[in-house]
Design a protein around this motif. Structure first.
Motif, PDB file in Angstrom:
ATOM      1  N   LEU A 220       0.731  -1.218  -0.046  1.00 25.36           N
ATOM      2  CA  LEU A 220      -0.040  -0.184  -0.121  1.00 25.36           C
ATOM      3  C   LEU A 220       0.728   1.296   0.039  1.00 25.36           C
ATOM      4  CD1 LEU A 220      -2.875   1.611   0.146  1.00 25.36           C
ATOM      5  CD2 LEU A 220      -2.674   0.992   2.527  1.00 25.36           C
ATOM      6  N   GLN A 221       1.782   1.326   0.869  1.00 25.24           N
ATOM      7  CA  GLN A 221       2.619   2.328   1.032  1.00 25.24           C
ATOM      8  C   GLN A 221       3.654   2.724  -0.277  1.00 25.24           C
ATOM      9  OE1 GLN A 221       2.469   4.659   3.144  1.00 25.24           O
ATOM     10  NE2 GLN A 221       0.836   3.647   4.222  1.00 25.24           N
ATOM     11  N   GLU A 222       3.925   1.561  -0.887  1.00 28.78           N
ATOM     12  CA  GLU A 222       4.706   1.545  -2.247  1.00 28.78           C
ATOM     13  C   GLU A 222       3.866   2.330  -3.555  1.00 28.78           C
ATOM     14  OE1 GLU A 222       7.008  -1.260  -5.480  1.00 28.78           O
ATOM     15  OE2 GLU A 222       6.236  -2.184  -3.676  1.00 28.78           O
ATOM     16  N   SER A 223       2.337   1.644  -3.293  1.00 26.47           N
ATOM     17  CA  SER A 223       1.468   2.469  -4.392  1.00 26.47           C
ATOM     18  C   SER A 223       1.267   3.994  -4.025  1.00 26.47           C
ATOM     19  CB  SER A 223       0.304   1.421  -4.288  1.00 26.47           C
ATOM     20  OG  SER A 223       0.800   0.305  -4.755  1.00 26.47           O
ATOM     21  N   LEU A 224       1.084   4.037  -2.956  1.00 25.00           N
ATOM     22  CA  LEU A 224       0.656   5.400  -2.422  1.00 25.00           C
ATOM     23  C   LEU A 224       1.644   6.430  -2.743  1.00 25.00           C
ATOM     24  CD1 LEU A 224      -1.581   6.965  -1.008  1.00 25.00           C
ATOM     25  CD2 LEU A 224      -0.399   6.714   1.154  1.00 25.00           C
ATOM     26  N   ALA A 225       2.925   5.914  -2.718  1.00 19.11           N
ATOM     27  CA  ALA A 225       4.197   6.813  -2.940  1.00 19.11           C
ATOM     28  C   ALA A 225       4.176   7.588  -4.498  1.00 19.11           C
ATOM     29  CB  ALA A 225       5.296   6.213  -2.909  1.00 19.11           C
ATOM     30  N   ALA A 226       3.522   6.762  -5.221  1.00 23.47           N
ATOM     31  CA  ALA A 226       3.140   7.196  -6.787  1.00 23.47           C
ATOM     32  C   ALA A 226       2.180   7.915  -6.998  1.00 23.47           C
ATOM     33  CB  ALA A 226       3.581   5.818  -7.674  1.00 23.47           C
ATOM     34  N   VAL A 227       1.236   8.413  -5.874  1.00 20.25           N
ATOM     35  CA  VAL A 227      -0.086   8.990  -6.002  1.00 20.25           C
ATOM     36  C   VAL A 227       0.190  10.458  -5.645  1.00 20.25           C
ATOM     37  CG1 VAL A 227      -2.359   8.990  -5.499  1.00 20.25           C
ATOM     38  CG2 VAL A 227      -1.432   6.716  -5.897  1.00 20.25           C
ATOM     39  N   GLY A 228      -0.447  11.224  -6.316  1.00 23.54           N
ATOM     40  CA  GLY A 228      -0.426  12.626  -5.848  1.00 23.54           C
ATOM     41  C   GLY A 228      -0.122  13.682  -7.421  1.00 23.54           C
ATOM     42  N   MET A 229      -0.863  14.769  -7.418  1.00 23.35           N
ATOM     43  CA  MET A 229      -0.678  15.549  -8.564  1.00 23.35           C
ATOM     44  C   MET A 229       0.559  16.169  -8.378  1.00 23.35           C
ATOM     45  SD  MET A 229      -3.177  15.278 -10.868  1.00 23.35           S
ATOM     46  CE  MET A 229      -2.811  16.856 -12.079  1.00 23.35           C
ATOM     47  N   GLY A 230       1.403  16.334  -7.096  1.00 24.46           N
ATOM     48  CA  GLY A 230       2.616  16.797  -7.237  1.00 24.46           C
ATOM     49  C   GLY A 230       3.559  16.078  -8.075  1.00 24.46           C
ATOM     50  N   HIS A 231       3.161  14.924  -8.328  1.00 29.34           N
ATOM     51  CA  HIS A 231       4.244  14.136  -9.167  1.00 29.34           C
ATOM     52  C   HIS A 231       4.044  14.568 -10.648  1.00 29.34           C
ATOM     53  CE1 HIS A 231       5.729  11.904  -5.980  1.00 29.34           C
ATOM     54  NE2 HIS A 231       4.452  11.238  -5.802  1.00 29.34           N
ATOM     55  N   VAL A 232       3.143  15.286 -11.016  1.00 27.98           N
ATOM     56  CA  VAL A 232       2.648  15.658 -12.318  1.00 27.98           C
ATOM     57  C   VAL A 232       3.038  16.906 -12.693  1.00 27.98           C
ATOM     58  CG1 VAL A 232       0.777  15.800 -14.130  1.00 27.98           C
ATOM     59  CG2 VAL A 232       0.653  14.111 -12.275  1.00 27.98           C
ATOM     60  N   ILE A 233       4.012  17.259 -13.659  1.00 36.72           N
ATOM     61  CA  ILE A 233       4.659  18.676 -13.845  1.00 36.72           C
ATOM     62  C   ILE A 233       3.970  19.017 -15.310  1.00 36.72           C
ATOM     63  CG2 ILE A 233       6.486  20.027 -14.374  1.00 36.72           C
ATOM     64  CD1 ILE A 233       6.443  18.636 -11.463  1.00 36.72           C
ATOM     65  N   LEU A 234       3.011  20.284 -15.344  1.00 37.38           N
ATOM     66  CA  LEU A 234       2.552  20.835 -16.485  1.00 37.38           C
ATOM     67  C   LEU A 234       3.270  21.985 -16.846  1.00 37.38           C
ATOM     68  CD1 LEU A 234      -1.263  20.175 -15.257  1.00 37.38           C
ATOM     69  CD2 LEU A 234       0.279  18.634 -16.656  1.00 37.38           C
ATOM     70  N   GLN A 235       3.667  22.075 -18.265  1.00 33.26           N
ATOM     71  CA  GLN A 235       4.105  23.020 -18.844  1.00 33.26           C
ATOM     72  C   GLN A 235       3.290  23.616 -19.910  1.00 33.26           C
ATOM     73  OE1 GLN A 235       6.629  24.962 -17.771  1.00 33.26           O
ATOM     74  NE2 GLN A 235       7.434  23.473 -16.085  1.00 33.26           N
ATOM     75  N   PRO A 236       2.278  24.482 -19.493  1.00 34.08           N
ATOM     76  CA  PRO A 236       1.032  24.907 -20.420  1.00 34.08           C
ATOM     77  C   PRO A 236       1.638  25.681 -21.574  1.00 34.08           C
ATOM     78  CG  PRO A 236       0.472  25.530 -18.161  1.00 34.08           C
ATOM     79  CD  PRO A 236       1.886  25.021 -18.162  1.00 34.08           C
ATOM     80  N   ALA A 237       2.761  26.479 -21.431  1.00 36.88           N
ATOM     81  CA  ALA A 237       3.145  27.199 -22.641  1.00 36.88           C
ATOM     82  C   ALA A 237       3.762  26.324 -23.670  1.00 36.88           C
ATOM     83  CB  ALA A 237       4.175  28.163 -21.896  1.00 36.88           C
ATOM     84  N   ASP A 238       4.357  25.161 -23.323  1.00 37.54           N
ATOM     85  CA  ASP A 238       5.151  24.260 -23.958  1.00 37.54           C
ATOM     86  C   ASP A 238       3.865  22.909 -24.225  1.00 37.54           C
ATOM     87  OD1 ASP A 238       7.414  25.767 -23.973  1.00 37.54           O
ATOM     88  OD2 ASP A 238       8.200  24.703 -22.195  1.00 37.54           O
ATOM     89  N   ARG A 239       3.024  23.085 -23.512  1.00 37.91           N
ATOM     90  CA  ARG A 239       1.944  21.911 -23.857  1.00 37.91           C
ATOM     91  C   ARG A 239       2.684  20.549 -23.417  1.00 37.91           C
ATOM     92  NH1 ARG A 239       0.520  23.357 -28.959  1.00 37.91           N
ATOM     93  NH2 ARG A 239       0.472  21.120 -29.400  1.00 37.91           N
ATOM     94  N   THR A 240       3.679  20.574 -22.366  1.00 37.25           N
ATOM     95  CA  THR A 240       4.395  19.328 -22.071  1.00 37.25           C
ATOM     96  C   THR A 240       3.766  18.711 -20.515  1.00 37.25           C
ATOM     97  OG1 THR A 240       6.083  20.521 -21.071  1.00 37.25           O
ATOM     98  CG2 THR A 240       6.150  19.646 -23.477  1.00 37.25           C
ATOM     99  N   VAL A 241       3.996  17.454 -20.571  1.00 34.31           N
ATOM    100  CA  VAL A 241       3.634  16.893 -19.354  1.00 34.31           C
ATOM    101  C   VAL A 241       4.951  15.992 -18.934  1.00 34.31           C
ATOM    102  CG1 VAL A 241       2.029  15.229 -18.114  1.00 34.31           C
ATOM    103  CG2 VAL A 241       1.224  16.450 -19.878  1.00 34.31           C
ATOM    104  N   SER A 242       5.163  15.784 -17.641  1.00 33.98           N
ATOM    105  CA  SER A 242       6.432  15.134 -16.934  1.00 33.98           C
ATOM    106  C   SER A 242       6.039  14.596 -15.880  1.00 33.98           C
ATOM    107  CB  SER A 242       7.565  15.809 -17.251  1.00 33.98           C
ATOM    108  OG  SER A 242       7.815  16.933 -16.417  1.00 33.98           O
TER     109      SER A 242
END
Length: 415
Positions: A220-242
């Motif tokens: 559960l903790q291993e899965s939870l570590a990969a959850v959260g919008m903080g892990h998603v980096i959005l660059q609207p100007a470049d329209r990229t996701v990382s």
């Protein structure tokens, strides 16, 4: 003959009052009008039977003759009766009474569910072939979106993002970027209750495989570590996701159907459709306008414990309603039920809530918010609605006595 004519005129006059009373929801006046037509044996609460009785009266020989002969500006009498979730109405046109407007219902399989669109024909349509073509165009739009955002389709844009965004920025289409930005906004405003990165939790609890399992604390903790919008980096100007780390997965299951309904509705409106009800499975429905003669589409939230009964109902006009419930997908272990809706902040299924419904102007909003509201609970939803005017909710907590009691939130701000 004079007696028959006077009877016809009396019925005609009473009918006009009935029409006005019914449209305005004046039940007391309807009951009094019923007495004028001498149907005193009917139950005062049985308005449907009352109107059926009026229909029979209006179809008397003398009445038909009076309308068809001597009133050349009025079409021959024809009354249409339509039922929708317990709602009954008579269809009327300026200058006379006419048959029920043409409508049809079309279904289509997409996004793992069945989409059902009920459309009324537009002025000038002579049949349902035209609206069928419009519905098919709307379904094509749903399919196109599904092909691009489904995490279940290997060649979708989102699947590509999930495979490569941890390696570096991945460019996405403008509408996908807009969708991601909106998801981030709802995530922040809901305090993390809505999260499109919840996929690893769904997997570790076994819901992707269709069989529930209780994960160990380490898993559960291993899965939870990969959850959260903080892990998603959005660059609207470049329209990229990382992604900041491997294992992060985007899943639009909690918002995709709502977005599909909004896009379908946009196409229907562009073709001049004024009245339609669009639903995606059992979770979301979007109303375009209202059925003829009504102020809105009557939508019921069903009671999962009592088939044929509803917990609450609302009238929708140019609005959407979505419901999330613990009875849709779940498993039981040791007598405890675990539902498929997770609190992404702690990694566990939500407990203590039967269903949560959100009502707003778009299906994209309601689809996302119904999930968020289920996680937030009554107190959190009240706080949210206080700061988001126009958003309403119907919460159904699980009480100790086991009897579902809907709680309406935000309705006092609705005119």
């Amino acid at each position: 003959m004079r007696h028959a004519s006077n009877h016809s005129m009396g019925v005609e006059s009473t009918w006009a009052h009935c029409r006005e009373a019914f449209i305005n929801g004046n039940k007391e006046l309807l009951i009094n009008l019923r007495k004028q037509l001498k149907y005193n044996d009917l139950s005062s609460a049985n308005i449907t039977e009352f109107f059926t009785a009026i229909t029979v009266t209006m179809m008397s020989t003398s009445t038909k003759r009076d309308w068809a002969v001597g009133r050349s500006h009025v079409s021959p009498l024809s009354i249409g009766v339509f039922y929708l979730t317990g709602c009954f109405f008579i269809c009327l046109a300026p200058g006379g009474i006419y048959a029920e407007p043409l409508k049809d219902t079309f279904t289509h399989a997409a996004m793992g569910t069945s989409f059902e669109f009920t459309l009324y024909a537009r002025p000038g349509d002579t049949g349902t072939d035209d609206i069928r073509r419009i519905a098919e165009e709307a379904f094509d739009i749903v399919d196109d979106l599904d092909n691009r955002i489904s995490a279940w389709k290997a060649d979708s844009q989102i699947s590509y993002v999930n495979r490569h965004a941890a390696e570096g920025p991945v460019k996405v289409a403008p509408d996908i970027m807009d969708m991601l930005l909106y998801c981030r906004k709802v995530n922040r405003e809901s305090g993390g209750a809505f999260d499109i990165t919840v996929g690893p939790l769904v997997a570790c609890w076994g819901f992707y495989r269709g069989e529930g399992v209780l994960p160990s604390d380490d898993v559960l903790q291993e899965s939870l570590a990969a959850v959260g919008m903080g892990h998603v980096i959005l660059q609207p100007a470049d329209r990229t996701v990382s992604f900041t780390r491997p294992g992060v997965k985007l899943d639009f299951g909690g918002i995709g159907k709502g977005l599909a309904l909004d896009r379908a509705a946009r196409a229907l409106r562009a073709h001049g459709v004024k009245a339609a009800a669009l639903n995606a499975g059992t979770s979301s429905i979007l109303a375009i306008g209202a059925p003829p003669g009504l102020k809105g589409w009557r939508i019921q939230i069903h009671d999962p414990y009592r088939p044929g009964h509803c917990l609450d109902e609302v009238a929708l006009c140019d609005a959407s309603l979505s419901t999330s419930g613990n009875y849709e997908k779940f498993f039981e272990v040791g007598g405890k039920k675990y539902c498929h809706i997770f609190d992404p902040r702690i990694g566990k299924p939500v407990d203590g809530m039967l269903s949560a419904s959100a009502i707003a102007g778009t299906a994209t909003e309601t689809d996302a918010l119904s999930t968020a509201f289920f996680v937030m609970g009554e107190a959190g939803v009240r706080a949210y609605c206080r700061t988001h005017k126009g958003i309403r909710a119907i919460m159904v907590p699980i009480l100790e006595n086991g009897k579902p009691m809907p709680v309406r939130i935000g309705f006092e701000t609705k005119p």
